[in-house]
Design a protein around this motif. Structure first.
Motif, PDB file in Angstrom:
ATOM      1  N   LEU A  26      32.461  35.104  12.585  1.00 26.20           N
ATOM      2  CA  LEU A  26      33.257  34.099  13.288  1.00 26.20           C
ATOM      3  C   LEU A  26      34.488  34.816  13.828  1.00 26.20           C
ATOM      4  CD1 LEU A  26      33.234  31.095  10.768  1.00 26.20           C
ATOM      5  CD2 LEU A  26      31.726  31.470  12.726  1.00 26.20           C
ATOM      6  N   TYR A  27      34.804  34.585  15.095  1.00 26.06           N
ATOM      7  CA  TYR A  27      35.944  35.234  15.747  1.00 26.06           C
ATOM      8  C   TYR A  27      36.985  34.173  16.103  1.00 26.06           C
ATOM      9  CZ  TYR A  27      32.739  39.162  16.301  1.00 26.06           C
ATOM     10  OH  TYR A  27      31.859  40.188  16.065  1.00 26.06           O
ATOM     11  N   PHE A  28      38.240  34.434  15.700  1.00 21.83           N
ATOM     12  CA  PHE A  28      39.340  33.509  15.931  1.00 21.83           C
ATOM     13  C   PHE A  28      40.451  34.209  16.695  1.00 21.83           C
ATOM     14  CE2 PHE A  28      37.247  32.407  12.013  1.00 21.83           C
ATOM     15  CZ  PHE A  28      37.105  31.030  12.079  1.00 21.83           C
ATOM     16  N   SER A  29      41.221  33.426  17.438  1.00 17.39           N
ATOM     17  CA  SER A  29      42.370  33.967  18.156  1.00 17.39           C
ATOM     18  C   SER A  29      43.505  32.944  18.105  1.00 17.39           C
ATOM     19  CB  SER A  29      41.990  34.246  19.612  1.00 17.39           C
ATOM     20  OG  SER A  29      43.111  34.695  20.322  1.00 17.39           O
ATOM     21  N   ASN A  30      44.732  33.438  18.158  1.00 21.61           N
ATOM     22  CA  ASN A  30      45.871  32.525  18.217  1.00 21.61           C
ATOM     23  C   ASN A  30      46.616  32.674  19.538  1.00 21.61           C
ATOM     24  OD1 ASN A  30      47.406  34.841  18.030  1.00 21.61           O
ATOM     25  ND2 ASN A  30      48.497  34.249  16.184  1.00 21.61           N
ATOM     26  N   HIS A  31      45.918  33.182  20.555  1.00 20.83           N
ATOM     27  CA  HIS A  31      46.527  33.367  21.867  1.00 20.83           C
ATOM     28  C   HIS A  31      46.828  32.018  22.505  1.00 20.83           C
ATOM     29  CE1 HIS A  31      44.847  37.655  22.658  1.00 20.83           C
ATOM     30  NE2 HIS A  31      45.498  37.565  21.533  1.00 20.83           N
ATOM     31  N   SER A  32      47.971  31.943  23.108  1.00 17.49           N
ATOM     32  CA  SER A  32      48.340  30.790  23.904  1.00 17.49           C
ATOM     33  C   SER A  32      48.713  31.324  25.272  1.00 17.49           C
ATOM     34  CB  SER A  32      49.525  30.061  23.267  1.00 17.49           C
ATOM     35  OG  SER A  32      49.967  29.031  24.100  1.00 17.49           O
ATOM     36  N   ASP A  33      47.939  31.000  26.283  1.00 20.21           N
ATOM     37  CA  ASP A  33      48.153  31.554  27.627  1.00 20.21           C
ATOM     38  C   ASP A  33      48.102  33.072  27.614  1.00 20.21           C
ATOM     39  OD1 ASP A  33      48.446  28.988  28.663  1.00 20.21           O
ATOM     40  OD2 ASP A  33      50.590  28.974  28.228  1.00 20.21           O
ATOM     41  N   GLY A  34      47.226  33.643  26.796  1.00 16.67           N
ATOM     42  CA  GLY A  34      47.047  35.078  26.745  1.00 16.67           C
ATOM     43  C   GLY A  34      48.090  35.835  25.941  1.00 16.67           C
ATOM     44  N   ILE A  35      49.032  35.125  25.326  1.00 13.63           N
ATOM     45  CA  ILE A  35      50.088  35.769  24.551  1.00 13.63           C
ATOM     46  C   ILE A  35      49.942  35.376  23.092  1.00 13.63           C
ATOM     47  CG2 ILE A  35      52.578  35.971  24.231  1.00 13.63           C
ATOM     48  CD1 ILE A  35      52.862  35.254  27.210  1.00 13.63           C
ATOM     49  N   SER A  36      49.938  36.363  22.228  1.00 13.19           N
ATOM     50  CA  SER A  36      49.817  36.106  20.797  1.00 13.19           C
ATOM     51  C   SER A  36      51.143  35.583  20.256  1.00 13.19           C
ATOM     52  CB  SER A  36      49.438  37.389  20.072  1.00 13.19           C
ATOM     53  OG  SER A  36      49.330  37.164  18.695  1.00 13.19           O
ATOM     54  N   LYS A  37      51.066  34.709  19.280  1.00  9.28           N
ATOM     55  CA  LYS A  37      52.277  34.215  18.634  1.00  9.28           C
ATOM     56  C   LYS A  37      52.962  35.358  17.897  1.00  9.28           C
ATOM     57  CE  LYS A  37      50.267  29.674  18.225  1.00  9.28           C
ATOM     58  NZ  LYS A  37      49.519  28.761  17.402  1.00  9.28           N
ATOM     59  N   ALA A  38      54.278  35.375  17.921  1.00  6.23           N
ATOM     60  CA  ALA A  38      55.046  36.461  17.304  1.00  6.23           C
ATOM     61  C   ALA A  38      54.825  36.515  15.796  1.00  6.23           C
ATOM     62  CB  ALA A  38      56.527  36.274  17.610  1.00  6.23           C
ATOM     63  N   HIS A  39      54.901  37.718  15.251  1.00  7.68           N
ATOM     64  CA  HIS A  39      54.832  37.976  13.809  1.00  7.68           C
ATOM     65  C   HIS A  39      53.518  37.544  13.185  1.00  7.68           C
ATOM     66  CE1 HIS A  39      58.951  39.070  14.227  1.00  7.68           C
ATOM     67  NE2 HIS A  39      59.272  37.880  14.661  1.00  7.68           N
ATOM     68  N   THR A  40      52.431  37.719  13.914  1.00  7.50           N
ATOM     69  CA  THR A  40      51.105  37.408  13.387  1.00  7.50           C
ATOM     70  C   THR A  40      50.129  38.486  13.829  1.00  7.50           C
ATOM     71  OG1 THR A  40      50.407  36.150  15.337  1.00  7.50           O
ATOM     72  CG2 THR A  40      51.512  34.917  13.578  1.00  7.50           C
ATOM     73  N   CYS A  41      48.895  38.315  13.447  1.00 13.00           N
ATOM     74  CA  CYS A  41      47.804  39.126  13.978  1.00 13.00           C
ATOM     75  C   CYS A  41      47.100  38.256  15.010  1.00 13.00           C
ATOM     76  CB  CYS A  41      46.847  39.545  12.871  1.00 13.00           C
ATOM     77  SG  CYS A  41      47.638  40.559  11.594  1.00 13.00           S
ATOM     78  N   SER A  42      46.842  38.794  16.186  1.00 15.27           N
ATOM     79  CA  SER A  42      46.321  37.978  17.280  1.00 15.27           C
ATOM     80  C   SER A  42      44.888  37.513  17.078  1.00 15.27           C
ATOM     81  CB  SER A  42      46.435  38.726  18.598  1.00 15.27           C
ATOM     82  OG  SER A  42      45.679  39.919  18.559  1.00 15.27           O
ATOM     83  N   ASN A  43      44.091  38.283  16.355  1.00 17.86           N
ATOM     84  CA  ASN A  43      42.680  37.942  16.174  1.00 17.86           C
ATOM     85  C   ASN A  43      42.248  38.147  14.730  1.00 17.86           C
ATOM     86  OD1 ASN A  43      41.683  37.465  19.037  1.00 17.86           O
ATOM     87  ND2 ASN A  43      42.700  39.443  19.217  1.00 17.86           N
ATOM     88  N   ILE A  44      41.332  37.303  14.306  1.00 16.05           N
ATOM     89  CA  ILE A  44      40.752  37.408  12.975  1.00 16.05           C
ATOM     90  C   ILE A  44      39.240  37.301  13.123  1.00 16.05           C
ATOM     91  CG2 ILE A  44      40.518  36.332  10.693  1.00 16.05           C
ATOM     92  CD1 ILE A  44      43.333  35.211  11.039  1.00 16.05           C
ATOM     93  N   ARG A  45      38.519  38.170  12.401  1.00 14.35           N
ATOM     94  CA  ARG A  45      37.067  38.074  12.351  1.00 14.35           C
ATOM     95  C   ARG A  45      36.654  37.893  10.906  1.00 14.35           C
ATOM     96  NH1 ARG A  45      34.573  43.253  13.695  1.00 14.35           N
ATOM     97  NH2 ARG A  45      34.465  43.596  11.463  1.00 14.35           N
ATOM     98  N   LEU A  46      35.838  36.920  10.659  1.00 14.16           N
ATOM     99  CA  LEU A  46      35.248  36.719   9.339  1.00 14.16           C
ATOM    100  C   LEU A  46      33.793  37.156   9.408  1.00 14.16           C
ATOM    101  CD1 LEU A  46      36.433  33.118   8.362  1.00 14.16           C
ATOM    102  CD2 LEU A  46      37.451  35.301   7.700  1.00 14.16           C
ATOM    103  N   SER A  47      33.416  38.100   8.578  1.00 14.34           N
ATOM    104  CA  SER A  47      32.014  38.475   8.445  1.00 14.34           C
ATOM    105  C   SER A  47      31.514  37.869   7.140  1.00 14.34           C
ATOM    106  CB  SER A  47      31.859  39.993   8.408  1.00 14.34           C
ATOM    107  OG  SER A  47      32.293  40.559   9.609  1.00 14.34           O
ATOM    108  N   PHE A  48      30.293  37.377   7.159  1.00 14.54           N
ATOM    109  CA  PHE A  48      29.785  36.695   5.967  1.00 14.54           C
ATOM    110  C   PHE A  48      28.304  36.957   5.785  1.00 14.54           C
ATOM    111  CE2 PHE A  48      29.667  33.828   9.557  1.00 14.54           C
ATOM    112  CZ  PHE A  48      28.407  33.240   9.502  1.00 14.54           C
ATOM    113  N   ASP A  49      27.866  36.801   4.561  1.00 17.82           N
ATOM    114  CA  ASP A  49      26.461  36.933   4.212  1.00 17.82           C
ATOM    115  C   ASP A  49      25.726  35.678   4.684  1.00 17.82           C
ATOM    116  OD1 ASP A  49      24.273  38.290   2.544  1.00 17.82           O
ATOM    117  OD2 ASP A  49      24.323  36.230   1.772  1.00 17.82           O
TER     118      ASP A  49
END
Length: 163
Positions: free
Chosen positions: A26-49
């Motif tokens: 699962l791929y997640f992003s916190n981009h708003s209008d192409g800009i990541s929110k400050a003091h975070t990681c812009s993308n998260i990937r969850l890999s699962f069994d």
């Protein structure tokens, strides 16, 4: 041991949106209008069994204001590669160091890791897959936060050391 559905709910409540789903990621992003929110990681990937739906790896990408010293509770590295280090069996991080050149920043490739080194990517998960295995197989011994010249004395075959 976390179920992927529970993890997805937690991530979405913190402002990330699911933008891609594959069989086991699962791929997640916190981009708003192409800009990541400050003091975070812009993308998260969850890999699962696929069978158990349990999380195997969490990958944080595009991190801002995350430093190596903040991760020391995970333990100190056992091995490093030119861009990654591995602490224990469940953690790998890509280290990004910058230097000022002609009034702009560029990536600084020499070993200059310190407790205040910036972390660009953080990969927490299985010790038997992905970057964890690569660092373990081809990595070099970690000698603490030693100066570059000293690290090269201890590990003269490290790729960035003068030959």
């Amino acid at each position: 041991m976390t179920n992927v559905v529970i993890a997805q709910e937690e991530i979405e409540t913190t402002g990330y949106d699911l933008y891609l789903k594959t069989n086991d990621n699962l791929y997640f992003s916190n981009h708003s209008d192409g800009i990541s929110k400050a003091h975070t990681c812009s993308n998260i990937r969850l890999s699962f069994d696929i069978n158990s739906l349990r999380i195997s790896t969490i990958y944080f990408n595009g991190c801002d204001s995350l430093v190596l010293g903040d991760l020391s509770f995970l333990g100190f590295p056992e091995k490093i590669s030119p861009i990654s280090l591995n602490t224990g069996k469940y953690y790998a991080a890509e280290i990004i160091e910058y230097e000022l050149v002609d009034r702009s920043y560029r990536v600084y490739h020499r070993i200059k890791w310190s407790p205040i080194s910036q972390i660009q990517n953080l990969n927490i998960g299985s010790s038997t897959t992905g970057v964890h295995t690569a660092v373990e197989l081809v990595g070099y011994a970690w000698h603490g936060f030693v100066p570059y010249w000293r690290y090269c004395q201890l590990e003269p075959d490290y790729p960035d050391c003068p030959q």
